[in-house]
Every structure is written in C-alpha cells, then in structure tokens.
Enzyme design. Structure first.
Site, short mmCIF file in Angstrom:
data_model
loop_
_atom_site.label_atom_id
_atom_site.label_comp_id
_atom_site.label_asym_id
_atom_site.label_seq_id
_atom_site.Cartn_x
_atom_site.Cartn_y
_atom_site.Cartn_z
N CYS A 23 -57.51 -119.14 -40.72
CA CYS A 23 -56.44 -118.36 -41.35
C CYS A 23 -56.93 -116.95 -41.63
CB CYS A 23 -55.99 -119.01 -42.65
SG CYS A 23 -57.35 -119.10 -43.82
N ASP A 47 -36.60 -91.00 -18.22
CA ASP A 47 -36.88 -89.88 -17.34
C ASP A 47 -36.30 -90.30 -15.99
OD1 ASP A 47 -38.20 -87.61 -16.25
OD2 ASP A 47 -39.67 -88.98 -15.39
N CYS A 70 -59.54 -116.69 -44.38
CA CYS A 70 -60.94 -117.00 -44.07
C CYS A 70 -61.57 -115.82 -43.34
CB CYS A 70 -61.04 -118.22 -43.17
SG CYS A 70 -59.77 -119.41 -43.50
#
Length: 709
Positions: A23, A402, A26
C-alpha cells in the site's frame, strides 16, 4: 524528468526496483526508513512503478533491512526480475493458513469445552500472535510515536478485544485483515503487470555481426553502429535503420497499430517489434537505455509517481481522517459508561469503530485505478505521462487540431490533371522535367506522380531554367519555352484567361486544392491540382469526438478557402485559418477562457508552445520523435488519430471509477458507524466492511483493463 528526480539529480542517483509493496502507506514508511540509513542523503519512492531512487551510498542489504517490516525485496534496476513465487505459496501467506487452522480448531474446542475454557483461549491467542505478529510490531512502533495508521488502529482493536475477553473475534479480525492485505498485494501486482509486460517486450540479446563474425550479444553490450541480423519470426532487440532486406513488421507493441507495416532499406525500426517474413539487417542507432521501448517504460513508470488531483485529495483527507476516527472511538468507549452505560459493551463498540475506520479502501481507491489505466493505455500505443493528465483528459470540453500532418498526411499529392491540347502523359513529362529543378514542395508532388506513371524524365533536355519569384518557373524543352506556375502568372502573360478555364480553376480552388498551370506564352496546355491528402481516419475520429460532446477546432496556416474545404470534408465544428505559430498559442488561450479544459493535438515540433499551453497536449507519432515525447502530456505512438477517442473514453472511465471508489469507501464507513447508535456494530461487521470495501474498490479499478483501443 519528474520533479521528484530533479530534486535528487544534483548528485548521482541510483535506482532500485522493489518487490512486495502492499500500500502507499508502506511505501511512505519505507521511504522514511531509507532516508535514515547512514550514507543516504535523500530518497524517493515511486509506489506505482515499485522503484526507489536513492541519493548517496548504500547497499541492497541495507535497503532490504529498511524494508524488513514489509519483507521487501530490492534489486538493481538493470538486474533481471526474479520470478515471484505463485501467490498461494508466498511466505507471508503461509502464516495466514496456520493462523486460520488454529482459529478453526479453537472454535471447535470452544463449542465442545465452553467459551471460557483455557484451551480455546490459548488457541485463539496463538492464532492472533502468528497471524498478527508483523501487524503488532508495526502498530506498537507507530503507537510509541503517536502515529496513527491502519496498523495502529488494528493493533489497538485486537489487543482491546483480548482484554475484554473477545478472543475469538480478535483472532478472526487478525485473519481477515491478513487476507485483505494479501488480496490487496495480489491486485496491486495485477495492476502493475501491464508495465511488467512492457518490460518483457524486447529481447535481452541479439544476433550481431562484427567484421565477419556473427555472435549473440546481450543488449547492454551492443554498440551504436553494430549490424543486427533479424530472422523471420524474431523480435527486434534494438532501434535502428534497415540496411538490407525487406519485411513486414508488427509494431503493435510500440504503436498499438494492429496492421503490420512494410519496412525496407533506410526505414526506421524499433526494439520490441516482431519481424514477420523477411530477413533484415539493421544498423543499430541507439543504445539499449535510449530505445523507444525503454523511453516508453521510463515515462510510464514516472507517470505513476505523479499524484493525480484525486489522489492528492484522498491523501490529505486520510491524514486528518485517521486521528479523527481514533478520537471518535475513544469518545464512544468512554462517554456512554460515564452516563451509566455498560463499560465492556461500549469499549467493544469503540474497538469496532477503530476497525471500521481503517482508511485502506480510501487510500487504495485512486492509485490502483491510475496505474491500471496508464498501463492499459501504454499497451494500446498511448503514452499518458501522469495521473494528472489522465484525469484532465477526462474533463476535456474542446480539442484543437493542427491541420497539416495531423488531420492531413502533410504530403501534397496530385488530385486532378486537366489538359487543353496534347497528350496528358506528354504534358506531365514536360511539367515534371521542368519542376525537377525547383525546390517548391508542390514540385515534388508532380515529379512523384510522373515517376508513379512510369514516365522517363531523364530523356528530356531542359534548358534556360529560370525561377520567376513567387509565381513559378520557366524553361525551354525541345526548343519551346514553357511556363509552370500559378494562375496569376498566366493572367500577367496572357492579360486574360479564357472564362471556361478560369471557372475550372476557381472550382478546384474552392475544393481546397492548389492549382498549377502549364502553358506557353500563347496558350494554356494543362491544369494540375494539388492537395494535402486527408488521413483515412480523420473524418471518423472527428465524428466520434463530436458525438461525445467535444467541440473540435481545426487550426491551420492555410488560407480561409482551402481551410474551409478541408474543414467541411473532415467535419470539425470550427475552423481557424491564416494562423502563425503564435496565433495558435493565443487561440488556445482564448479557448481555455471559454472551456476551462482544452486539448491540443499536433505533431509536437512547431506546435510545442500551443501543446504546452493547453490543458492536455497530445502529440502524434511519438515513436521516433523525441520532441513529441518530451513536449506532450499524452503521446499517440502511431501516426494515427484513431487512438484519440479511445484515450478520452479511458480517461472518462477512470474518472468515473475513481469517483465511485471514493464515494463507496466513505459510504460503507458511514453506514457501519451509524450501526453504533443502536449498538449493533460488531468486530465481524467492522472487518467485513473494511475488507469488502478494499476488495470491491480494487476490483472496480481493474475494470479499466477491459477498455479496448
């Protein structure tokens, strides 16, 4: 380079790969531990990519010690990945099995001998210790520093449960928490796999010819200039130029194009692409760490370290939310007994609130979704350079394109030839022979057409070639003076142009074509119309974008008439013509004032300022052009616009999933907390609510793998 690395780059920085993060929390603890190692000046962890950047001197052993709390494995960035054991065999999961077995035996003994008997209590205690040993170490350490996170909350809750005699429930909480952590580890690994699979795309060695010798060489030892031999059915290990042979290459791994592309001498080829049927000899042009696939992997990994706006919000929220939950649990445990409530019942409710208050699901709600989406996009030939750009693309209301090289191919081609005397091929030969000496871009279109038609230009003698500035050229062919140029040149030469010819010229110009005229001093012999060809996919892409409510604008330096002809053909909702590069920039700023979120699609070279100013800059043809990869927020690796609607769809889906995850995690907590009022909240419900929310949020995020290109 991301900000986190810029900070570290004053002194040599070393990158290591880390295995075993469960996680973000941690990862944060590991980062702090590494910073405190002797010899380390600074460190930064990238959770999404499982990497740690270290500035200063340290060893892998020291780093693994810093990660011992989570059993992290560290290796050098260049080192090959060690195959991880299957999920069910992993060491951290084995203790869960033992703990669960003890729990079942103790429950059975409890049924036979009664809850209060010493044997089941010992069994439960052993189950708690085996399953929650690492959890307690982290929790008690945090508690001593008054740092509240999931481990602290769980530790207090389980010890509290044991104190009030709820041994069975305490043991169940430990096991369910361990299972939920294991599943979280599994799903985070799954989300990261999309990047892991990118790393395995290019082979690690190649057949190289040096002098007369052919040998297999590891990619790290291949030099620029080496000759690589690629047999049919093999993947290319390095980027380079074809110097011998012709073959079709499947470039899906790099550009996401499913149709193989023919490559022959002087064509650029990329590492990780598959050679289908011919034998190719390729001259290596880039070192292993500079190949397009290495750049993609690097950019995708960096992208995951960038925190998206949702994640920044969640992290900030969790910082205040966890201590608030601890306070609430304390009040629930202490206040009602002061007014005559049952002390052990309210203490139990307080402990359940601690468990339900775990911010696991909330903390994991965003990063797993972002990592999954960026990994999926990379597999489909779209490079999204950060969670912030992923979210921003989901908010887009308008996209500016463009024209040249984006909506069109950027290569002028002949569309019509009209003759007024003489044979079409003869007149085209004369025109092409004269134009061969011209530098004008339209001249190359005429010469190309003549060569396609198999006309021999070398046999034609051209004399007295002369350029007429801004209008065209003149030259003698077979002793006759010919002129090639704009209609204006012939208006000056002939004073007037015959009305039927003039009408024809005007009609072709209205269609967005540029008309060139071949003639003598007396008459007009032929008209040649040239236009920039539309990309096959442009019309469909613009129509899809308009359909999902995005305003599409075409920006071009062409004149209004040509621009309108092409704009109508492609179906954009607005057209801006006669623009210089700085006008494009100003127009983007104007659009931003109107829409807040505006994308710009260009080829990344002359569009750099406008790409940088837009909310999301999208560059075309990222494979092979470093400029596009550097300046854009999103790069479409193939020269193919059709990936744009997919990117918008993926971003919108990711935004929706992140919102669902955050709402769901908070709603589950709220419902569970409301159960405290009537005293219905149990530790069972609490841990199921927490674990269920984490699991569902993760599985919901993994749905992003299913969004197709």
């Amino acid at each position: 380079m991301s900000d986190q690395q810029a900070k570290l780059s004053e002194e040599e920085m070393k990158t290591y790969r880390v295995q075993g993060f469960t996680c973000t929390n941690c990862a944060g603890i590991f980062e702090n531990n590494v910073k405190q190692l002797p010899g380390v000046k600074d460190a930064k962890v990238n959770f999404g990519a499982s990497k740690v950047y270290v500035q200063g001197n340290t060893t892998i052993e020291e780093l693994e010690k810093a990660g011992a709390f989570e059993n992290l494995k560290v290796r050098d960035e260049k080192e090959q990945k060690v195959e991880r054991e299957p999920f069910w065999k992993q060491k951290e999961n084995i203790k869960v099995y033992i703990s669960a077995l003890l729990l079942v035996i103790s429950w059975f003994l409890g049924e036979q001998l009664g809850e209060e008997h010493l044997l089941p209590m010992i069994g439960y205690a052993a189950s708690i210790l085996i399953g929650g040993y690492t959890l307690f170490i982290k929790g008690l350490k945090n508690l001593s520093r008054l740092k509240f996170d999931m481990n602290t909350l769980m530790t207090i809750a389980i010890i509290g449960a044991a104190i009030i005699g709820k041994w069975g429930e305490g043991a169940t909480v430990v096991i369910l928490f361990a299972i939920s952590e294991a599943l979280e580890r599994y799903s985070t690994d799954k989300a990261r796999q999309s990047i892991g699979s990118l790393m395995d795309i290019a082979p690690k060695e190649a057949l190289i010819r040096r002098g007369n010798e052919e040998m297999m060489i590891h990619v790290e030892d291949i030099q620029v200039g080496d000759i690589m031999i690629v047999k049919p059915g093999q993947k290319l290990a390095m980027d380079g130029l074809v110097i011998k042979g012709t073959s079709t290459l499947n470039q899906a791994a790099i550009t996401g194009e499913s149709v193989p592309v023919t490559k022959t001498i002087d064509d650029e080829v990329f590492a990780g692409t598959l050679n289908e049927e011919g034998l190719l000899e390729v001259k290596v042009t880039k070192r292993d760490e500079d190949t397009t696939i290495s750049k993609i992997i690097h950019l995708v990994e960096e992208a995951q370290a960038e925190r998206s706006p949702s994640q920044a919000f969640v992290d900030k929220f969790a910082k205040y939310y966890t201590p608030a939950i601890v306070l609430l649990a304390l009040l629930i445990a202490v206040v009602p007994p002061l007014f005559g409530g049952d002390w052990s019942q309210w203490l139990y409710q307080g402990l359940a609130v601690l468990v339900v208050g775990c911010p696991c699901a909330l903390v994991v709600s965003t990063p797993v979704a972002v990592v999954t989406a960026i990994g999926n996009a990379a597999k489909n030939g779209v490079l999204i350079k950060g969670g912030i750009h992923l979210e921003e693309a989901g908010h887009l209301k308008a996209i500016a394109f463009d024209k040249t090289g984006t909506l069109t191919k950027g290569i002028p081609a002949i569309t019509d030839i009209v003759t007024y005397g003489g044979n079409e091929n003869e007149l085209l030969t004369v025109t092409a022979a004269i134009e061969k000496g011209s530098q004008h871009p339209l001249a190359s279109a005429i010469v190309r057409k003549a060569e396609e038609n198999g006309l021999n230009l070398n046999g034609v003698s051209v004399e007295e070639f002369q350029s007429i500035t801004g209008k065209g050229v003149k030259a003698k062919v077979n002793n006759e003076m010919y002129y090639v140029g704009s209609p204006n040149l012939f208006e000056e030469l002939h004073q007037t142009i015959e009305s039927t010819i003039k009408e024809r010229i005007t009609r072709m110009q209205t269609e967005g074509k540029t008309v060139m005229v071949l003639g003598t001093e007396k008459e007009i012999l032929s008209l040649i119309a040239v236009a920039d060809e539309m990309r096959e996919t442009s019309k469909e892409v613009i129509s899809k974008l308009n359909h999902i409510g995005i305003e599409t604008v075409m920006l071009t330096g062409d004149n209004q008439r040509t621009a309108e002809a092409i704009g109508k053909q492609v179906g954009v909702s607005d057209i801006k013509a006669d623009l210089l590069p700085e006008d494009k920039l100003n127009f983007i700023k104007e659009l931003l004032g109107k829409h807040q979120s505006v994308g710009m699609v260009g080829d990344g070279v002359n569009d750099a300022p406008a790409l940088a100013a837009s909310s999301v800059g999208v560059a075309m043809g990222g494979a092979g052009t470093d400029t596009a990869l550097e300046t854009a927020d999103i790069a479409l690796m193939a020269d193919d616009l059709s990936k744009l609607p997919y990117t918008i769809k993926l971003s919108r889906k990711a935004l929706a999933i992140i919102k669902q995850n955050i709402t769901f995690s908070l709603a589950v907590k709220l419902v569970a907390l409301l159960l405290v009022m009537p005293g219905w909240l149990t530790l069972w419900i609490a841990i199921f609510a927490d674990m269920g929310a984490t699991l569902l949020v993760t599985l919901n995020s993994l749905r992003l793998l299913k969004v197709k290109g």
